[in-house]
Design an enzyme around this catalytic site. Structure first.
Site, short mmCIF file in Angstrom:
data_model
loop_
_atom_site.label_atom_id
_atom_site.label_comp_id
_atom_site.label_asym_id
_atom_site.label_seq_id
_atom_site.Cartn_x
_atom_site.Cartn_y
_atom_site.Cartn_z
N GLN A 152 24.39 -78.45 -34.79
CA GLN A 152 25.54 -78.75 -35.65
C GLN A 152 26.69 -79.33 -34.82
O GLN A 152 27.39 -80.25 -35.25
CB GLN A 152 25.99 -77.47 -36.37
CG GLN A 152 27.22 -77.66 -37.25
CD GLN A 152 26.94 -78.48 -38.51
OE1 GLN A 152 26.01 -78.20 -39.23
NE2 GLN A 152 27.77 -79.49 -38.77
N HIS A 207 24.70 -72.35 -33.12
CA HIS A 207 24.20 -73.44 -33.97
C HIS A 207 24.42 -74.77 -33.22
O HIS A 207 25.23 -75.61 -33.64
CB HIS A 207 24.94 -73.42 -35.31
CG HIS A 207 24.30 -74.24 -36.40
ND1 HIS A 207 23.05 -74.82 -36.27
CD2 HIS A 207 24.75 -74.57 -37.66
CE1 HIS A 207 22.77 -75.46 -37.39
NE2 HIS A 207 23.77 -75.34 -38.23
N ARG A 250 24.08 -85.09 -38.86
CA ARG A 250 23.08 -84.08 -38.47
C ARG A 250 21.75 -84.77 -38.17
O ARG A 250 21.04 -84.42 -37.23
CB ARG A 250 22.86 -83.04 -39.59
CG ARG A 250 24.05 -82.17 -39.96
CD ARG A 250 24.54 -81.32 -38.82
NE ARG A 250 23.48 -80.53 -38.19
CZ ARG A 250 22.89 -79.45 -38.74
NH1 ARG A 250 23.26 -78.99 -39.91
NH2 ARG A 250 21.93 -78.80 -38.08
N ARG A 255 14.92 -71.70 -37.00
CA ARG A 255 16.14 -71.15 -37.58
C ARG A 255 15.87 -69.71 -37.95
O ARG A 255 14.91 -69.41 -38.68
CB ARG A 255 16.58 -71.92 -38.82
CG ARG A 255 17.62 -71.14 -39.63
CD ARG A 255 18.23 -71.90 -40.76
NE ARG A 255 19.16 -72.90 -40.26
CZ ARG A 255 20.09 -73.48 -41.02
NH1 ARG A 255 20.22 -73.16 -42.29
NH2 ARG A 255 20.89 -74.38 -40.51
N CYS A 257 30.84 -77.48 -41.54
CA CYS A 257 29.41 -77.69 -41.32
C CYS A 257 28.64 -77.78 -42.64
O CYS A 257 27.55 -78.32 -42.67
CB CYS A 257 28.86 -76.57 -40.43
SG CYS A 257 29.22 -74.92 -41.05
N ASP A 269 34.35 -72.75 -41.86
CA ASP A 269 32.96 -72.41 -42.21
C ASP A 269 33.03 -71.29 -43.24
O ASP A 269 34.11 -70.70 -43.46
CB ASP A 269 32.23 -71.96 -40.92
CG ASP A 269 30.77 -71.58 -41.15
OD1 ASP A 269 30.18 -72.00 -42.17
OD2 ASP A 269 30.21 -70.86 -40.30
N1 CP Z 1 25.15 -77.01 -41.73
C1 CP Z 1 23.90 -76.53 -41.90
O1 CP Z 1 23.26 -76.05 -40.97
O2 CP Z 1 23.45 -76.61 -43.18
P1 CP Z 1 22.07 -76.04 -43.73
O3 CP Z 1 22.20 -74.55 -43.80
O4 CP Z 1 21.93 -76.67 -45.09
O5 CP Z 1 20.96 -76.44 -42.80
N1 NVA Z 2 27.92 -69.51 -40.33
C1 NVA Z 2 27.05 -70.11 -41.32
C2 NVA Z 2 26.66 -71.48 -40.91
C3 NVA Z 2 25.81 -72.23 -41.90
C4 NVA Z 2 25.44 -73.62 -41.46
C5 NVA Z 2 25.83 -69.23 -41.53
O1 NVA Z 2 25.25 -68.77 -40.52
O2 NVA Z 2 25.46 -68.99 -42.67
#
Ligand code: CP
Ligand code: NVA
Length: 339
Positions: free
Chosen positions: A136, A133, A322, A106, A270, A229
């Site tokens: 997700q 992502h 997830r 990530r 998400c 989101d």
């Molecule tokens: N939805 C999601 O990716 O959550 P986190 O940032 O908690 O991993």
């Molecule tokens: N768009 C958000 C998604 C988090 C799961 C971010 O990148 O922070």
């Protein structure tokens, strides 16, 4: 279906059949877990989770999923590893690839997850970059399939920053799976023309449709799924909040939008979500912007508390999924066949 050795960097690299296979494998693993049937089939394997950004769901889904499969897990957080500061991504890839059977990443740049995939020699799973992502989306689509029994033909609208990792990935996923996708946002926050063009080509073969509107009443009219989101994503500077609230407060998913959708519609997010004063950011925004934009004065930003707590909200089922979908993605990349 044999996905052994495959990376999961973006759903653009997967066919409709492969995505469906991962969703169905996740449904099977979920059922096994609920019935107490263990699936520790990867006891001789280890994975490493490389996080440049914070996480609750993705980290826990990879950890719990790996443990359920019998694997060992190492977590490397935003601080504490050498990557980036003293060691290149390319060198890190070769080091970790020599010790582990799979790598989750990530971070910020999509090119970094691609470098890990190119140089590590083991499967790499994208746990979120600025651009995509993909894990997700697997969870989101499992949730939709559980609810509506199908993905094909589902009317799905995404409200908010439609050119962030979630907007991009949902559009790709919907195009692959034959859904009717709408991005509802100010034009400046629509996905890039290049990505829209690529998805339109995919949509032609799957029967999907892709629409774009600036009008929340058009975007929510008779849809099956309303999705949103956060308005500001991880890695964006704090200064963008001001402009983003101004642009996106009309797209807050509230009771009015839910009423304009089908009576059977569901709400998805998400997560994490801002829907009250019980987070630092939510209360800060309420204090600084509530007097200018009444919609956010209770710390309710992209969704109201009423909607996320309503019977139509499936956000916690989605969050649980997830784990089942990430487990499926790891398993599929690491074995030829799961008997
Ligand atoms: N939805 C999601 O990716 O959550 P986190 O940032 O908690 O991993
Ligand atoms: N768009 C958000 C998604 C988090 C799961 C971010 O990148 O922070």
């Amino acid at each position: 279906m044999n996905l052994k050795g495959r990376h999961l960097l973006t759903l653009l690299d997967y066919t409709q059949e492969e995505i469906q296979y991962l969703i169905d494998l996740a449904a099977r693993l979920k059922k096994e877990k609920k019935e107490g049937i263990p699936h520790k089939v990867l006891t001789n394997k280890n994975v490493v989770l490389l996080f440049q950004k914070d996480s609750t769901r993705t980290r826990c889904a990879f950890e719990a999923g790996a443990l359920d499969l019998g694997m060992g897990v190492t977590y490397l957080g935003p601080t504490g590893s050498q990557m980036g500061k003293k060691e290149s991504v390319k060198d890190t890839a070769r080091v970790l690839g020599g010790m582990y059977d799979g790598i989750e990443f990530r971070g910020y740049k999509q090119s970094d997850v691609e470098l890990l995939a190119e140089y590590s020699g083991v499967p790499v799973w994208n746990g979120l970059t600025d651009l995509y992502h993909p894990t997700q989306i697997l969870a989101d689509f499992l949730t939709i399939q559980e609810h509506f029994k199908t993905l094909k033909g589902i009317k799905f609208t995404y409200f908010g920053d439609a050119r962030n990792n979630m907007g991009n990935s949902l559009m790709i996923g919907a195009a692959k799976m034959g859904m009717h996708f709408t991005a509802c946002a100010p034009k400046s926050l629509w996905p890039t023309k290049d990505l829209i063009d690529r998805c339109q080509v995919i949509a032609k073969t799957s029967g999907a449709t892709l629409s774009f509107t600036e009008d929340p009443m058009i975007g929510s009219k008779d849809v099956d799924v309303l999705y949103t989101d956060v308005w500001v994503s991880m890695g964006e500077p704090q200064e963008v909040w001001d402009a983003r609230i101004k642009q996106l407060h009309p797209y807050q998913v509230n009771a009015k939008l839910m009423k304009n959708a089908k009576p059977t519609a569901i709400f998805m997010h998400c997560l994490p979500a801002f829907h009250g004063l019980d987070t630092e950011v939510g209360s800060e925004i309420a204090k600084n912007f509530g007097h200018i934009y009444p919609a956010v004065k209770q710390g309710e930003l992209e969704v109201t508390d009423e909607v996320i707590e309503s019977k139509q909200s499936v956000v916690f089922q989605e969050a649980e999924n997830r784990m089942h979908t990430i487990k499926a993605a790891m398993l599929a990349s690491l074995v030829e066949k799961y008997e």
